[in-house]
Motif scaffolding. Structure first.
Motif, short mmCIF file in Angstrom:
data_model
loop_
_atom_site.label_atom_id
_atom_site.label_comp_id
_atom_site.label_asym_id
_atom_site.label_seq_id
_atom_site.Cartn_x
_atom_site.Cartn_y
_atom_site.Cartn_z
N CYS A 173 0.83 -1.22 0.00
CA CYS A 173 0.00 0.00 0.00
C CYS A 173 0.86 1.26 0.00
O CYS A 173 1.82 1.36 0.77
N ILE A 174 0.54 2.21 -0.91
CA ILE A 174 1.27 3.47 -0.94
C ILE A 174 0.46 4.58 -0.28
O ILE A 174 0.75 5.75 -0.42
N SER A 175 -0.61 4.20 0.40
CA SER A 175 -1.51 5.09 1.13
C SER A 175 -1.96 6.31 0.32
O SER A 175 -1.93 7.42 0.79
N CYS A 176 -2.41 6.04 -0.93
CA CYS A 176 -2.90 7.16 -1.74
C CYS A 176 -4.36 7.47 -1.40
O CYS A 176 -4.85 8.55 -1.68
N GLY A 177 -5.07 6.52 -0.83
CA GLY A 177 -6.44 6.80 -0.38
C GLY A 177 -7.50 6.66 -1.45
O GLY A 177 -8.65 7.00 -1.22
N ALA A 178 -7.14 6.13 -2.63
CA ALA A 178 -8.13 5.99 -3.70
C ALA A 178 -9.24 5.02 -3.30
O ALA A 178 -10.42 5.23 -3.59
N CYS A 179 -8.86 3.94 -2.61
CA CYS A 179 -9.84 2.92 -2.22
C CYS A 179 -10.80 3.46 -1.18
O CYS A 179 -11.99 3.12 -1.16
N VAL A 180 -10.28 4.33 -0.30
CA VAL A 180 -11.13 4.91 0.75
C VAL A 180 -12.27 5.69 0.11
O VAL A 180 -13.42 5.63 0.54
N LYS A 181 -11.93 6.41 -0.97
CA LYS A 181 -12.94 7.25 -1.63
C LYS A 181 -13.94 6.41 -2.42
O LYS A 181 -15.11 6.77 -2.52
N VAL A 182 -13.50 5.30 -3.00
CA VAL A 182 -14.39 4.57 -3.91
C VAL A 182 -15.34 3.62 -3.17
O VAL A 182 -16.41 3.31 -3.67
#
Lengths: 282, 452
Positions: A173-182
């Protein structure tokens, strides 16, 4: 008019046009030039160039501009880690403040064998689509639907769907947060990578309701909260929630949990790893 | 002596043919001959605050309050929203979020009826409605919480207040009921055509529309006759339009085209072409609100399907659970799929504790022989969906864009014009979930537009 004269006039005219245009461009370059801080380019070069958007800006160049022009914090780049922070700090002469490495975590532990389904779903294999059909096919209205919207949006393929449940591989995980938003159910959260204990459930339903739907759902028994003294685990509407800003205890809470929805950090990685290896061998 | 020929109601065939469409099996015979009946009062009513399109209403009662029939329990939150009233007298048991037919959790008021049906008279009947200012009539429609009863539930007072630059010359009353299985509008036109016609007169007066068209599909000759009888003294440019029986003739835009030949522009509203479409049920609700001072607290729901022992057209108070409706129709043991609405546009339900709203036109129980689980396969480019699409879209191409999550490409192909009628998925030999793709695409494009 002989041939030589014709060639001379033609080349003379073209040369004249060239000189005029060249002068105009030189003047324009001088007077209309947009001054850009050369440091922006340098900072952008230091950044990893993944353009993941995890810092909240449109890409690495935008973040570099924000650092140099607007004085944004230099520790927002999660993929770059401490190495990038130190390099930027050295280049700009700012103080390096290390950011805590965060990773995404799916707060649900109910896979196909542990959690009930309430109806058959035969539609588009996507969580948002499944959620739009009567609120999803999982009996628990809080749990992971397992249709992999997060896994498809992840830029580094760090999310795997095992047995109808999304699992983040923290080391990727690179902790970009894309999954959190989707995630249509908002059950993916960014947590500190070194947090020793997690509650893998998001259900605010009461104990008996949870018990019927899922074998590993939090039943709100409050046993875990009694294992810690600094209120690092608190109850929020029948759900135990870890406060990651406080020092969380090790395995005591996890061992006490009667439904095993609390896991100590070591378990989570060992839990996920063998499955990957199996898949690769097949 | 009146000229009989002049007085006779005009019945015309639809002059235009809208694009696409399909002919599913209708199964209307299951409930078409069952007269409207009231059901025994359920033990509990759970009235969702999201009865309509737009913002859910704000609950204005609390646990322990006693309410009467017609007491305001939910106040419209914003312009595109509608009031909600108590359908019975009784005690408020709770105000809690509860699962609605779309699967969302919305605040709901739970009322235990006392069986006395005492009525509150907040709204005085306006028998002399022609003398009342249009503004006040619209306010009355809004106060009574009338919302479109065809299915979408668009708040009626919004439709009745077009912006000043739009003139409405045509009022279309939608009695097509093209959705298979459903017979609620049909029974309403058959049993109380006068209420419908008086409601239409009020709507016509409010909008100042010159032309009025009552649109009914030609598979309902009895309904056409009943409406003709009720409208025999109508004056002006009023006519019944016999639409060809085809799905989706009841869709607003298709109906406007079939009757007037005007095409609603992409992204536009019917009022952009000078037309307003209202359902026959809405017209009856407007009549109740104006003539009787009765807010919209009950509706006709067709409870039908082969597994049901006694299908019927039930007048049910808002907030009746689906389970109670099914019990009122003799129960159904072999149901494998329960759909709120009709089979084409209805929403499949996972649980039967969901309750009726102002838009529940039907409840459909399907048994094992009626349903099948198909596996979706790749598009074979046969083009049947293109022929079937009433909006002139290219569903095959669109679904491939949406499968690849290319929402910008889908927007360029006008995904936002999709009316989700289901003709494409019905005609697809590869069983592709085309409508679901469209719905998701529309949701994503809306989200993107909102962000901007």
């Amino acid at each position: 008019m002989d041939m030589l004269q014709f060639i001379l006039i033609t080349s003379g005219a073209i040369a004249l046009v060239g000189v005029v245009c060249g002068t105009a461009l030189a003047v324009a370059a001088r007077f209309f030039a947009v001054h850009e801080d050369p440091r922006i380019e340098k900072v952008a070069e230091i950044l990893p160039g993944a353009n993941c958007g995890g810092c909240g800006l449109a890409g690495c160049t935008e973040y570099a501009r924000a650092i140099v022009v607007d004085g944004a914090a230099i520790n927002l780049c999660a993929p770059g880690g401490n190495e990038v922070i130190e390099q930027i700090a050295a280049f700009l002469g700012r103080e390096a403040t290390a950011a805590k490495k965060m990773v995404a975590l799916v707060l649900c532990g109910g896979n196909d064998t542990q959690a009930q389904k309430r109806h058959a779903y035969n539609g588009v294999a996507d969580c948002t689509a499944a959620q739009a059909v009567n609120g999803g096919d999982k009996a628990c209205t809080y749990g992971c639907l397992g249709y992999g919207s997060c896994s498809r949006i992840c830029p580094v393929a760090a999310i795997e769907i095992c047995d109808g449940l999304a699992k983040v591989h923290p080391e990727l995980c690179i902790s970009c947060g894309a999954c959190v938003k989707v995630c249509p159910r908002n059950i993916i959260k960014m947590v500190p990578a070194d947090a020793p204990v997690h509650v893998l459930c998001s259900s605010h339903d009461k104990g008996p309701v949870v018990k019927k739907m899922c074998k590993v759902g939090c039943i709100g028994c409050t046993l875990c909260t009694k294992q810690v003294e600094n209120q690092a685990i608190t109850m929020d509407r029948f759900l135990a929630v870890v406060d990651y800003s406080k020092e969380t205890p090790g395995k005591a809470a996890a061992e006490k949990c009667p439904v095993n929805c609390i896991i100590a950090a070591d378990d989570s990685s060992s839990d996920a790893q063998p499955e990957v290896l199996q898949n690769e061998n097949n | 002596m009146p000229n009989l020929k002049f007085c006779k109601m005009k019945i015309i065939k639809a002059p235009y043919k809208s694009w696409g469409g399909i002919h599913p099996r209708y199964h209307k015979d299951l409930a078409a001959d069952r007269a409207l009946r009231e059901m025994p009062l359920p033990e509990l009513l759970q009235i969702s605050m999201s009865q309509h399109l737009g913002a859910p209403a704000k609950p204005v009662v609390k646990k322990g309050d006693s309410v009467m029939q017609g007491t305001l329990i939910g106040e419209a939150a914003g312009f595109i929203s509608a009031n909600v009233h108590s359908p019975v007298s009784g005690v408020v048991k709770d105000v809690v979020p509860a699962i609605t037919l779309t699967g969302a959790m919305i605040d709901s008021v739970v009322i235990e009826p006392d069986g006395e049906d005492k009525r509150v008279n907040d709204l005085a009947p306006l028998a002399d409605w022609q003398a009342v200012a249009k503004k006040d009539l619209i306010a009355r429609v809004a106060a009574a919480g009338v919302a479109g009863m065809g299915g979408a539930g668009f708040p009626t007072h919004v439709k009745l207040s077009p912006p000043p630059d739009k003139t409405i010359d045509t009022l279309i009353i939608n009695g097509a009921e093209c959705e298979p299985y459903l017979t609620a509008d049909y029974r309403l036109m058959l049993e109380s055509p006068e209420r419908v016609w008086l409601g239409v007169s009020i709507l016509r007066h409010i909008l100042g529309a010159k032309t009025v068209r009552i649109a009914i599909e030609d598979n309902k000759p009895e309904a056409i006759r009943a409406m003709e009888q009720a409208m025999r003294n109508a004056d002006g440019d009023v006519a019944i339009v016999e639409l060809a029986t085809e799905y989706p003739q009841g869709a607003e835009k298709q109906q406007i085209f079939a009757i007037t030949g005007r095409e609603v522009p992409s992204g536009g509203l019917p009022m952009d072409v000078g037309a307003v479409v209202e359902n026959v049920g809405t017209a009856a609700a407007v009549f109740d609100a104006v003539f009787e001072g009765m807010p919209l607290i009950r509706r006709i729901t067709t409870v039908t399907g082969l597994p049901l022992n006694a299908p019927g057209n039930i007048i049910a108070p808002l907030g009746t659970s689906y389970r109670a409706l099914i019990e009122a129709c003799g129960g159904c043991a072999d149901t494998v799929k329960l759909i709120s609405g009709g089979p084409m546009m209805g929403i499949a339900q996972a649980i039967d504790t969901v309750t009726t709203t102002k838009t529940t036109s039907g409840l459909l129980a399907l048994g094992a022989p009626d349903v099948s689980l198909y596996e979706s396969m790749p598009c074979i480019s046969c083009g049947r969906c293109v022929d079937a699409c009433p909006m002139n879209l290219v569903p095959s191409e669109l679904s491939q864009y949406l499968e690849a999550e290319d929402y910008e490409g889908a927007e360029e192909l006008h995904v936002m014009d999709c009316i989700e009628c289901g003709c494409c998925a019905f005609s697809c030999p590869a069983h592709r979930p085309l409508v679901q793709h469209m719905r998701q695409g529309k949701a994503r494009v809306m989200l993107k537009r909102k962000k901007k």
